[in-house]
Design a protein around this motif. Structure first.
Motif, PDB file in Angstrom:
ATOM      1  N   HIS A 114       6.634  32.081 -18.771  1.00 21.27           N
ATOM      2  CA  HIS A 114       7.631  32.393 -17.755  1.00 21.27           C
ATOM      3  C   HIS A 114       7.119  33.558 -16.914  1.00 21.27           C
ATOM      4  O   HIS A 114       6.465  34.461 -17.436  1.00 21.27           O
ATOM      5  N   ASP A 115       7.450  33.532 -15.630  1.00 19.80           N
ATOM      6  CA  ASP A 115       7.070  34.670 -14.783  1.00 19.80           C
ATOM      7  C   ASP A 115       8.041  34.776 -13.612  1.00 19.80           C
ATOM      8  O   ASP A 115       8.234  33.812 -12.863  1.00 19.80           O
ATOM      9  N   GLU A 140      12.124  31.440 -25.086  1.00 24.11           N
ATOM     10  CA  GLU A 140      12.044  32.892 -25.239  1.00 24.11           C
ATOM     11  C   GLU A 140      12.527  33.339 -26.621  1.00 24.11           C
ATOM     12  O   GLU A 140      13.489  34.125 -26.743  1.00 24.11           O
ATOM     13  N   CYS A 177       4.393  26.470 -16.344  1.00 24.40           N
ATOM     14  CA  CYS A 177       5.291  27.602 -16.105  1.00 24.40           C
ATOM     15  C   CYS A 177       6.710  27.045 -16.137  1.00 24.40           C
ATOM     16  O   CYS A 177       7.147  26.394 -15.187  1.00 24.40           O
ATOM     17  N   TRP A 203       6.828  35.088 -22.536  1.00 22.60           N
ATOM     18  CA  TRP A 203       7.542  35.554 -21.340  1.00 22.60           C
ATOM     19  C   TRP A 203       7.423  37.046 -21.062  1.00 22.60           C
ATOM     20  O   TRP A 203       7.732  37.498 -19.960  1.00 22.60           O
TER      21      TRP A 203
END
Length: 376
Positions: free
Chosen positions: A260-261, A188, A284, A232
């Motif tokens: 990312h989720d 991130e 992911c 993200w």
């Protein structure tokens, strides 16, 4: 397996290979991915460590606990773990870090688990310090996590060469190691920080300068494993005009794309298909926040059908306290536990928080690629 003893003794950067590989083409990435099993695992820090510094520093290195926990992971069918590193670990004890990375992968390999290593992280405390880490803040989610490189180093261009050396040395050491599933260059990178920390001013400008250099440093070691960095935030990852400068670098430089989720399954599938639109394999590398609508039950079947690797956040409840939700930074859970656990799968003693989740992971992992098994 080729010994790494000679590498472990060295703390200086080895020479750049004469023919460092280029970014994999989509065809090369897909051919490599087709040979891998469907990946399912977690973002891993042992329950006895508050962050990656405490995990890997010599004084708090805990291989017995790691062996115990990865045995639990193997029993539920997990075959990968995503593990955070830190530049301060390398700067203070490069040989020791590489020795402990090797020992970690020896333990993980015994349990049929491969490792996805992370070099940098833009989340949480922007002022990391090596040495003893503070104890967990009572009732607060992820209260000891630290950024790498951190605000001061990120803004100091004179330090970038040392960061490149860190990446290049570690990748060179393990570039041909089959126990490594991949290298996550930066977690991130355009995250402001989170928690109650003041965001770094102009952070994206610095990251956009540094991130390509870190990809190049990793690639210069000619690794057999793919490089990635996961997007993200945002709603339109398949539209280049909607991406910021950092996200464009992540998409353009990654051999295997990742994201990312932490949302409901409808959003997960939408985002997953946006990432698949680039024609590369997709992982992911963070999901599963029960209170936010992201669950094993909702996301895993979609990912299995689409052959997307899955790394949930958290494994065993411990010093990181990620069973507590994000809002604990504003209202610490010092007297009452949350109604439901936010992250994590197991209690400290290995007992499942929800046996049905463990059973689901085991069924998904055991089924052939692309096959979503029916619950018995």
């Amino acid at each position: 397996m080729k010994t790494i003893a000679l590498f472990l003794a060295a703390t200086t950067l080895v020479a750049t290979p004469a023919l460092a590989r280029d970014q994999w083409t989509a065809a090369q990435a897909n051919a490599w991915h087709a040979k891998q099993p469907w990946q399912v695992g977690a973002n891993y820090t042992p329950a006895t460590a508050i962050n990656q510094l405490e995990m890997f520093q010599a004084e708090t290195w805990d291989p017995k606990r790691i062996d115990l926990e990865l045995g639990w992971a193997e029993a539920m069918g997990m075959n990968v773990m995503r593990v955070n590193l830190h530049h301060l670990l390398w700067e203070t004890d490069a040989a020791g870090l590489k020795r402990r990375m090797d020992e970690f992968m020896t333990i993980a390999s015994k349990h049929k688990i491969k490792t996805l290593w992370i070099f940098f992280d833009s989340c949480w405390d922007p002022n990391p310090v090596a040495g003893p880490q503070h104890p967990p803040i009572p009732g607060v989610h992820n209260s000891g996590s630290v950024q790498s490189p951190g605000e001061a180093r990120l803004k100091d261009v004179s330090q970038y060469g040392k960061l490149e050396a860190y990446v290049k040395d570690l990748v060179t050491t393990f570039a041909k190691d089959e126990r490594v599933i991949g290298w996550d260059v930066w977690n991130e990178p355009n995250n402001g920080g989170g928690g109650s920390y003041k965001p770094t001013k102009d952070k994206n400008k610095y990251v956009a300068t540094l991130l390509p250099r870190m990809f190049a440093a990793a690639r210069s070691a000619d690794p057999i494993q793919p490089l990635t960095s996961g997007v993200w935030i945002g709603e339109n990852w398949d539209d280049q005009s909607k991406l910021d400068a950092v996200e464009k670098i992540q998409i353009a430089e990654s051999d295997v794309l990742s994201f990312h989720d932490y949302n409901w399954p409808e959003t997960f599938e939408k985002r997953a298909r946006q990432m698949l639109s680039y024609g590369r394999p997709v992982w992911c590398t963070e999901y599963m926040a029960r209170g936010n609508g992201s669950t094993f039950d909702g996301s895993l079947p979609i990912a299995k059908k689409l052959n997307i690797a899955m790394y949930n956040w958290g494994f065993v409840d411990g010093k990181m306290q990620t069973r507590l939700p994000w809002d604990s930074w504003k209202k610490p859970y010092t007297f009452d536990e949350p109604t439901i656990w936010f992250h994590d799968i197991l209690y400290f003693d290995g007992k499942p928080y929800r046996q049905a989740e463990v059973d689901l992971i085991k069924r998904m992992s055991a089924a052939p690629k692309g096959v979503v098994p029916v619950a018995k």
